[in-house]
Design a protein around this motif. Sequence first.
Motif, PDB file in Angstrom:
ATOM      1  N   PRO A  58     104.837   5.120  77.086  1.00 43.62           N
ATOM      2  CA  PRO A  58     104.151   4.308  76.718  1.00 43.62           C
ATOM      3  C   PRO A  58     103.517   5.309  74.866  1.00 43.62           C
ATOM      4  N   PRO A  59     103.486   4.836  74.165  1.00 45.37           N
ATOM      5  CA  PRO A  59     102.955   3.346  74.441  1.00 45.37           C
ATOM      6  C   PRO A  59     103.569   1.998  73.799  1.00 45.37           C
ATOM      7  N   LEU A  60     104.528   2.254  74.107  1.00 51.62           N
ATOM      8  CA  LEU A  60     106.214   1.164  73.939  1.00 51.62           C
ATOM      9  C   LEU A  60     106.003   0.730  75.606  1.00 51.62           C
ATOM     10  N   VAL A  61     106.698  -0.531  75.231  1.00 57.19           N
ATOM     11  CA  VAL A  61     106.187  -1.314  77.183  1.00 57.19           C
ATOM     12  C   VAL A  61     108.219  -1.279  76.815  1.00 57.19           C
ATOM     13  N   ASP A  62     108.284  -1.629  77.477  1.00 54.36           N
ATOM     14  CA  ASP A  62     109.966  -1.886  77.767  1.00 54.36           C
ATOM     15  C   ASP A  62     109.823  -3.679  78.349  1.00 54.36           C
ATOM     16  N   ALA A  63     111.025  -3.734  77.663  1.00 52.29           N
ATOM     17  CA  ALA A  63     111.223  -5.123  77.715  1.00 52.29           C
ATOM     18  C   ALA A  63     111.393  -6.422  79.363  1.00 52.29           C
ATOM     19  N   THR A  64     110.668  -7.683  77.920  1.00 53.33           N
ATOM     20  CA  THR A  64     110.137  -8.446  79.553  1.00 53.33           C
ATOM     21  C   THR A  64     111.250  -8.791  80.125  1.00 53.33           C
ATOM     22  N   GLU A  65     111.257  -9.399  81.325  1.00 49.04           N
ATOM     23  CA  GLU A  65     112.734 -10.384  81.512  1.00 49.04           C
ATOM     24  C   GLU A  65     112.822 -11.498  80.774  1.00 49.04           C
ATOM     25  N   GLU A  66     112.124 -12.051  80.036  1.00 49.54           N
ATOM     26  CA  GLU A  66     112.338 -13.485  79.079  1.00 49.54           C
ATOM     27  C   GLU A  66     112.794 -12.669  78.173  1.00 49.54           C
ATOM     28  N   GLN A  67     112.423 -11.463  77.396  1.00 47.01           N
ATOM     29  CA  GLN A  67     112.829 -10.739  76.438  1.00 47.01           C
ATOM     30  C   GLN A  67     114.463 -10.603  76.986  1.00 47.01           C
ATOM     31  N   VAL A  68     114.514 -10.276  78.065  1.00 43.79           N
ATOM     32  CA  VAL A  68     116.203  -9.541  78.232  1.00 43.79           C
ATOM     33  C   VAL A  68     117.014 -10.513  78.338  1.00 43.79           C
ATOM     34  N   ALA A  69     116.542 -11.672  79.042  1.00 40.95           N
ATOM     35  CA  ALA A  69     117.631 -13.358  79.174  1.00 40.95           C
ATOM     36  C   ALA A  69     117.764 -13.652  77.741  1.00 40.95           C
ATOM     37  N   GLN A  70     117.101 -13.516  76.457  1.00 38.87           N
ATOM     38  CA  GLN A  70     117.269 -14.049  75.058  1.00 38.87           C
ATOM     39  C   GLN A  70     118.005 -12.700  74.803  1.00 38.87           C
ATOM     40  N   LEU A  71     118.064 -11.440  74.915  1.00 39.49           N
ATOM     41  CA  LEU A  71     118.747 -10.584  74.934  1.00 39.49           C
ATOM     42  C   LEU A  71     120.326 -10.593  74.694  1.00 39.49           C
ATOM     43  N   ARG A  72     120.730 -11.157  76.084  1.00 42.42           N
ATOM     44  CA  ARG A  72     121.374 -12.045  76.983  1.00 42.42           C
ATOM     45  C   ARG A  72     122.326 -12.744  76.161  1.00 42.42           C
TER      46      ARG A  72
END
Length: 302
Positions: A278-292
């Motif tokens: 924190p204050p960063l937050v981990d990538a969401t599932e949707e963000q990881v899917a787009q990253l792939r």
Amino acid sequence: MTPATTMDPARPFGRVLTAMVTPLAEDGTIDLAGAQELAAHLVDRQSHDGLVVFGTTGESPTISDGEQHAVLEAVLDAVGDRALVIAGVGTNDTAHSIDKAQSAARLGVHGLLVVTPYYNKPPQAGLLRHFTAVADATDLPVMLYDIPPRSVVPIEVDTLVRAAEHPNIVAVKDAKGDFGALMQTLARTDLAYYSGEDMLNLPLLATGAVGVVSVVGHLVGTRLAELIAAVEAGDLARAREVNDGLLPVYTGIFRTQGTIMVKAALRELGLPSGPVRPPLVDATEEQVAQLRVDLAAGGVVL
């Protein structure tokens, strides 16, 4: 012979460097073994000449001085005999930056990265005083980090010209995107420029930068080496071809904050990374899917 004794004055920190993430355990503590594993991977398998440890991508604002000491020591032990280890020591407090620089020097790092002091908005005279004070504190070569999107204040050309008079200030990591200022500085100094913004790697290299301090280098270091080699050979058609293939990688990593996305990519690849602090937050599932999707379009399959 250590890397530090074989520095090329024209490119004092090599060609391909990455601002390395700081691997963390799931409870948020430092993963020293992971830092060593990742450092070795980048040097031995991703064609890195050096690593910047505790740049912004390394979450430097949330790392204690004791943690920095431990990670630098671990990374030096892992790769310091075959790659340059550059310590990010800049803060918005000159005295603290000097302390960090001297501590890193005692460990045996090969150089220092000093960012423009952030938040307190010093005038150009203050920037020059800050940079030269840190450069005076050790005998190590210094790379200034010019990143007004984060620091607000740019390092103006006249300030860079005066800073370049210091024998230890030898390079600039440029994330300013001001090509006019870049060309003026190159014409008036011997400073070695490094691209500090991946999307601008090709134009910065073509304008006169000698290398990159990358985030996507975690994933495509060998291709960045190919890009630099093509520019140096004068083969801009090949350089553009390589760069075009990297564009989806740049896009994917920088859809949101770069540390977040590159840590997500490393996790998917089974390499040390861990969560962000924190204050960063981990990538969401949707963000990881787009990253792939993005990375696959750029030839990186997660």
